[in-house]
Scaffold this motif. Structure first.
Motif: not given
Length: 172
Positions: A154-166
């Motif tokens: 990522m450049k700007k952090i995508d919270i939904a993508a981080i939560e999906a990764a979690v």
């Protein structure tokens, strides 16, 4: 009301001195308009000519960024900002993350990687959602690795993508 200068609040032992080429006042006004807990205090005019400026130009500007006392010094182009120093701004929502990121990048700044961006004066910022910090610093190494790997794309952090990764879901 105290007569204490803005850059030396009562009980405050440290003030960050940020070196600018010649635009400390413009930068301070931008930070005050962008971040809560930020404001511009005194502007100190040079009593004589100095390297990079003339008598009467703004020499220093007292301001706060997110409650942190700073002084902007218009010292000329000798010492540009680098990634060795950055403000890390913790955010709670994607809207807040987007707002800060877009304000910095959209005002002549530059995107970088992993939540980092640079303002138009060269000062570096980490716009860091708490969801990212919680995931990468939590106790589960597998979760931390998945969140870290997602962040690295990522450049700007995508919270939904981080939560999906979690959750172990494919990010893409």
């Amino acid at each position: 009301m105290s007569n204490q200068p803005l850059n030396q609040p009562t009980g405050q032992a440290v003030t960050l001195c940020l070196w600018y080429d010649k635009d400390a006042e413009e930068a301070a006004n931008f930070y005050a308009a962008t971040f809560p807990g930020s404001r511009v205090g005194s502007v100190h005019r040079a009593p004589g000519d100095f390297p990079g400026g003339k008598q009467g130009d703004a020499l220093t500007v007292d301001f706060t960024v997110l409650g942190i006392p700073c002084v902007g010094l218009n010292g000329g182009p000798v010492f540009p900002h680098s990634e060795a120093f950055s403000f890390q701004v913790h955010t709670d929502t994607q809207e807040e993350t987007d707002r800060y990121w877009n304000a910095i990048v959209g005002n002549g700044g530059q995107e970088s990687a992993c939540g980092w961006c640079k303002d138009k004066w060269g000062l570096n910022w980490q716009i860091t959602p708490r969801a990212l910090t919680d995931a990468t610093m939590g106790g589960d190494p597998a979760v931390a690795k998945r969140a870290f790997d997602a962040m690295m794309t990522m450049k700007k952090i995508d919270i939904a993508a981080i939560e999906a990764a979690v959750r172990g879901e494919a990010v893409g």
